[in-house]
Motif scaffolding. Structure first.
Motif, PDB file in Angstrom:
ATOM      1  N   PHE A 236     -12.335  44.409   3.781  1.00 54.63           N
ATOM      2  CA  PHE A 236     -11.769  43.501   4.832  1.00 54.63           C
ATOM      3  C   PHE A 236     -10.800  42.821   4.073  1.00 54.63           C
ATOM      4  O   PHE A 236     -11.307  42.259   3.171  1.00 54.63           O
ATOM      5  CB  PHE A 236     -12.636  42.588   5.745  1.00 54.63           C
ATOM      6  CG  PHE A 236     -11.600  41.757   6.532  1.00 54.63           C
ATOM      7  CD1 PHE A 236     -11.345  42.086   7.674  1.00 54.63           C
ATOM      8  CD2 PHE A 236     -11.346  40.555   5.758  1.00 54.63           C
ATOM      9  CE1 PHE A 236     -10.567  41.295   8.510  1.00 54.63           C
ATOM     10  CE2 PHE A 236     -10.660  39.367   6.721  1.00 54.63           C
ATOM     11  CZ  PHE A 236     -10.227  39.815   8.164  1.00 54.63           C
ATOM     12  N   TYR A 237      -9.441  42.949   4.208  1.00 51.20           N
ATOM     13  CA  TYR A 237      -8.441  42.238   3.529  1.00 51.20           C
ATOM     14  C   TYR A 237      -7.281  41.757   4.504  1.00 51.20           C
ATOM     15  O   TYR A 237      -6.842  42.632   5.396  1.00 51.20           O
ATOM     16  CB  TYR A 237      -7.855  43.037   2.411  1.00 51.20           C
ATOM     17  CG  TYR A 237      -6.778  42.474   1.764  1.00 51.20           C
ATOM     18  CD1 TYR A 237      -6.656  41.541   0.792  1.00 51.20           C
ATOM     19  CD2 TYR A 237      -5.295  42.722   2.150  1.00 51.20           C
ATOM     20  CE1 TYR A 237      -5.914  41.089   0.142  1.00 51.20           C
ATOM     21  CE2 TYR A 237      -4.222  42.225   1.580  1.00 51.20           C
ATOM     22  CZ  TYR A 237      -4.455  41.317   0.412  1.00 51.20           C
ATOM     23  OH  TYR A 237      -3.624  40.529  -0.251  1.00 51.20           O
ATOM     24  N   GLU A 238      -6.940  40.370   4.505  1.00 51.16           N
ATOM     25  CA  GLU A 238      -5.866  40.024   5.636  1.00 51.16           C
ATOM     26  C   GLU A 238      -5.268  38.625   4.684  1.00 51.16           C
ATOM     27  O   GLU A 238      -5.940  38.128   3.654  1.00 51.16           O
ATOM     28  CB  GLU A 238      -6.505  39.484   6.748  1.00 51.16           C
ATOM     29  CG  GLU A 238      -7.041  40.685   7.779  1.00 51.16           C
ATOM     30  CD  GLU A 238      -5.830  41.571   8.006  1.00 51.16           C
ATOM     31  OE1 GLU A 238      -4.621  40.952   8.243  1.00 51.16           O
ATOM     32  OE2 GLU A 238      -6.093  42.547   8.876  1.00 51.16           O
ATOM     33  N   THR A 239      -4.069  38.497   5.219  1.00 53.69           N
ATOM     34  CA  THR A 239      -3.146  37.458   4.532  1.00 53.69           C
ATOM     35  C   THR A 239      -2.717  36.455   5.716  1.00 53.69           C
ATOM     36  O   THR A 239      -2.627  37.225   6.754  1.00 53.69           O
ATOM     37  CB  THR A 239      -2.238  37.779   3.479  1.00 53.69           C
ATOM     38  OG1 THR A 239      -1.385  38.413   4.222  1.00 53.69           O
ATOM     39  CG2 THR A 239      -2.880  38.172   2.414  1.00 53.69           C
TER      40      THR A 239
ATOM     41  N   VAL B 201     -13.606  36.715  11.372  1.00 57.34           N
ATOM     42  CA  VAL B 201     -13.277  35.610  10.255  1.00 57.34           C
ATOM     43  C   VAL B 201     -12.327  34.448  10.684  1.00 57.34           C
ATOM     44  O   VAL B 201     -11.071  34.917  11.222  1.00 57.34           O
ATOM     45  CB  VAL B 201     -12.496  36.376   9.067  1.00 57.34           C
ATOM     46  CG1 VAL B 201     -12.231  35.548   8.003  1.00 57.34           C
ATOM     47  CG2 VAL B 201     -13.311  37.655   8.280  1.00 57.34           C
ATOM     48  N   LYS B 202     -12.909  33.487  10.608  1.00 60.75           N
ATOM     49  CA  LYS B 202     -11.791  32.360  11.183  1.00 60.75           C
ATOM     50  C   LYS B 202     -11.411  31.525   9.896  1.00 60.75           C
ATOM     51  O   LYS B 202     -12.102  31.045   9.108  1.00 60.75           O
ATOM     52  CB  LYS B 202     -12.729  31.570  11.880  1.00 60.75           C
ATOM     53  CG  LYS B 202     -12.987  32.071  13.231  1.00 60.75           C
ATOM     54  CD  LYS B 202     -13.821  31.045  14.105  1.00 60.75           C
ATOM     55  CE  LYS B 202     -14.628  31.964  15.426  1.00 60.75           C
ATOM     56  NZ  LYS B 202     -15.174  30.967  16.372  1.00 60.75           N
ATOM     57  N   LEU B 203      -9.902  31.508  10.023  1.00 61.65           N
ATOM     58  CA  LEU B 203      -9.218  30.486   8.989  1.00 61.65           C
ATOM     59  C   LEU B 203      -9.383  29.152   9.427  1.00 61.65           C
ATOM     60  O   LEU B 203      -8.589  28.957  10.536  1.00 61.65           O
ATOM     61  CB  LEU B 203      -7.913  30.983   8.595  1.00 61.65           C
ATOM     62  CG  LEU B 203      -7.011  30.094   7.659  1.00 61.65           C
ATOM     63  CD1 LEU B 203      -7.818  29.988   6.322  1.00 61.65           C
ATOM     64  CD2 LEU B 203      -5.654  30.877   7.503  1.00 61.65           C
ATOM     65  N   MET B 204      -9.939  28.194   8.989  1.00 66.20           N
ATOM     66  CA  MET B 204      -9.850  27.079   9.314  1.00 66.20           C
ATOM     67  C   MET B 204      -9.404  25.842   8.515  1.00 66.20           C
ATOM     68  O   MET B 204      -9.317  26.049   7.398  1.00 66.20           O
ATOM     69  CB  MET B 204     -11.497  26.396   9.497  1.00 66.20           C
ATOM     70  CG  MET B 204     -12.577  27.501  10.205  1.00 66.20           C
ATOM     71  SD  MET B 204     -11.855  27.564  12.189  1.00 66.20           S
ATOM     72  CE  MET B 204     -12.226  25.648  12.572  1.00 66.20           C
ATOM     73  N   LYS B 205      -8.810  24.871   9.226  1.00 63.45           N
ATOM     74  CA  LYS B 205      -8.186  23.679   8.465  1.00 63.45           C
ATOM     75  C   LYS B 205      -9.199  22.350   8.478  1.00 63.45           C
ATOM     76  O   LYS B 205      -9.608  22.299   9.655  1.00 63.45           O
ATOM     77  CB  LYS B 205      -6.925  23.413   9.132  1.00 63.45           C
ATOM     78  CG  LYS B 205      -5.968  22.478   8.349  1.00 63.45           C
ATOM     79  CD  LYS B 205      -4.667  22.291   8.795  1.00 63.45           C
ATOM     80  CE  LYS B 205      -3.833  21.175   7.991  1.00 63.45           C
ATOM     81  NZ  LYS B 205      -2.692  21.001   8.323  1.00 63.45           N
ATOM     82  N   THR B 206      -9.442  21.868   7.447  1.00 61.23           N
ATOM     83  CA  THR B 206     -10.234  20.834   7.728  1.00 61.23           C
ATOM     84  C   THR B 206      -9.841  19.781   8.430  1.00 61.23           C
ATOM     85  O   THR B 206      -8.617  19.205   8.430  1.00 61.23           O
ATOM     86  CB  THR B 206     -10.576  20.274   6.109  1.00 61.23           C
ATOM     87  OG1 THR B 206     -10.964  21.241   5.072  1.00 61.23           O
ATOM     88  CG2 THR B 206     -11.676  19.057   5.925  1.00 61.23           C
ATOM     89  N   GLY B 207     -10.890  19.333   9.142  1.00 58.09           N
ATOM     90  CA  GLY B 207     -10.561  18.180  10.317  1.00 58.09           C
ATOM     91  C   GLY B 207     -10.288  18.855  11.618  1.00 58.09           C
ATOM     92  O   GLY B 207      -9.809  17.981  12.490  1.00 58.09           O
ATOM     93  N   SER B 208      -9.936  20.036  11.597  1.00 57.77           N
ATOM     94  CA  SER B 208      -9.672  20.863  13.041  1.00 57.77           C
ATOM     95  C   SER B 208     -10.765  21.660  13.458  1.00 57.77           C
ATOM     96  O   SER B 208     -11.362  22.242  12.531  1.00 57.77           O
ATOM     97  CB  SER B 208      -8.349  21.549  12.787  1.00 57.77           C
ATOM     98  OG  SER B 208      -8.156  22.211  14.089  1.00 57.77           O
TER      99      SER B 208
ATOM    100  N   GLY C   1       0.750  30.145  -3.272  1.00 56.36           N
ATOM    101  CA  GLY C   1       1.724  29.466  -2.628  1.00 56.36           C
ATOM    102  C   GLY C   1       1.309  28.929  -1.326  1.00 56.36           C
ATOM    103  O   GLY C   1       0.421  28.106  -1.372  1.00 56.36           O
ATOM    104  N   SER C   2       1.993  29.672  -0.311  1.00 58.73           N
ATOM    105  CA  SER C   2       1.918  29.213   1.003  1.00 58.73           C
ATOM    106  C   SER C   2       0.993  30.302   1.754  1.00 58.73           C
ATOM    107  O   SER C   2       0.901  30.328   3.177  1.00 58.73           O
ATOM    108  CB  SER C   2       3.063  28.981   1.842  1.00 58.73           C
ATOM    109  OG  SER C   2       3.808  29.973   1.938  1.00 58.73           O
ATOM    110  N   GLU C   3       0.248  31.384   1.041  1.00 59.43           N
ATOM    111  CA  GLU C   3      -0.377  32.463   1.496  1.00 59.43           C
ATOM    112  C   GLU C   3      -1.947  32.374   1.393  1.00 59.43           C
ATOM    113  O   GLU C   3      -2.199  32.128   0.139  1.00 59.43           O
ATOM    114  CB  GLU C   3       0.228  33.604   1.345  1.00 59.43           C
ATOM    115  CG  GLU C   3      -0.192  34.792   1.975  1.00 59.43           C
ATOM    116  CD  GLU C   3       0.483  35.902   1.665  1.00 59.43           C
ATOM    117  OE1 GLU C   3       1.576  36.535   2.484  1.00 59.43           O
ATOM    118  OE2 GLU C   3       0.254  36.731   0.711  1.00 59.43           O
ATOM    119  N   ALA C   4      -2.588  32.276   2.579  1.00 56.70           N
ATOM    120  CA  ALA C   4      -3.976  32.336   2.404  1.00 56.70           C
ATOM    121  C   ALA C   4      -4.409  33.914   2.343  1.00 56.70           C
ATOM    122  O   ALA C   4      -3.995  34.723   3.265  1.00 56.70           O
ATOM    123  CB  ALA C   4      -4.751  31.728   3.646  1.00 56.70           C
TER     124      ALA C   4
END
Length: 96
Positions: free
Chosen positions: A57-60, A30-37, A6-9
């Motif tokens: 390790f577990y995160e959302t 841990v870095k959650l990245m958006k392509t292009g940024s 859905g909308s959850e990483a």
């Protein structure tokens, strides 16, 4: 693993140590990245201790905008207060 539901990483990391060189603890970034940024959407820094036979390790993170995302992770293992190993991981890109 890195998934988008859905909308959850959702980020899961499991580190299985070598039995003869078991670290006392590990530090993960841990870095959650958006392509292009080049700016992370979210950064987690955590110190993990053994849980059973591995470090877990577990995160959302709720995503606020559509696009393609991936994670960059760095894991550092420590024994007796000294860094003994470093590993990095970049996930496949997932779309939201």
């Amino acid at each position: 693993t890195f998934t988008i539901d859905g909308s959850e990483a959702e980020v899961k990391i499991r580190v299985m140590p070598k039995s003869n060189n078991e670290p006392d603890y590990i530090k993960v970034t841990v870095k959650l990245m958006k392509t292009g940024s080049s700016t992370p959407v979210k950064t987690w820094n955590d110190t993990l201790y053994m849980a059973g036979t591995s470090f877990k390790f577990y995160e959302t993170k709720k995503l606020s905008s559509k696009g393609s995302y991936y994670i960059d992770a760095k894991v550092k293992a420590y024994k007796d207060g000294k860094l003994i190993e470093t590993d990095t991981y970049t996930s496949d890109t997932k779309k939201y």
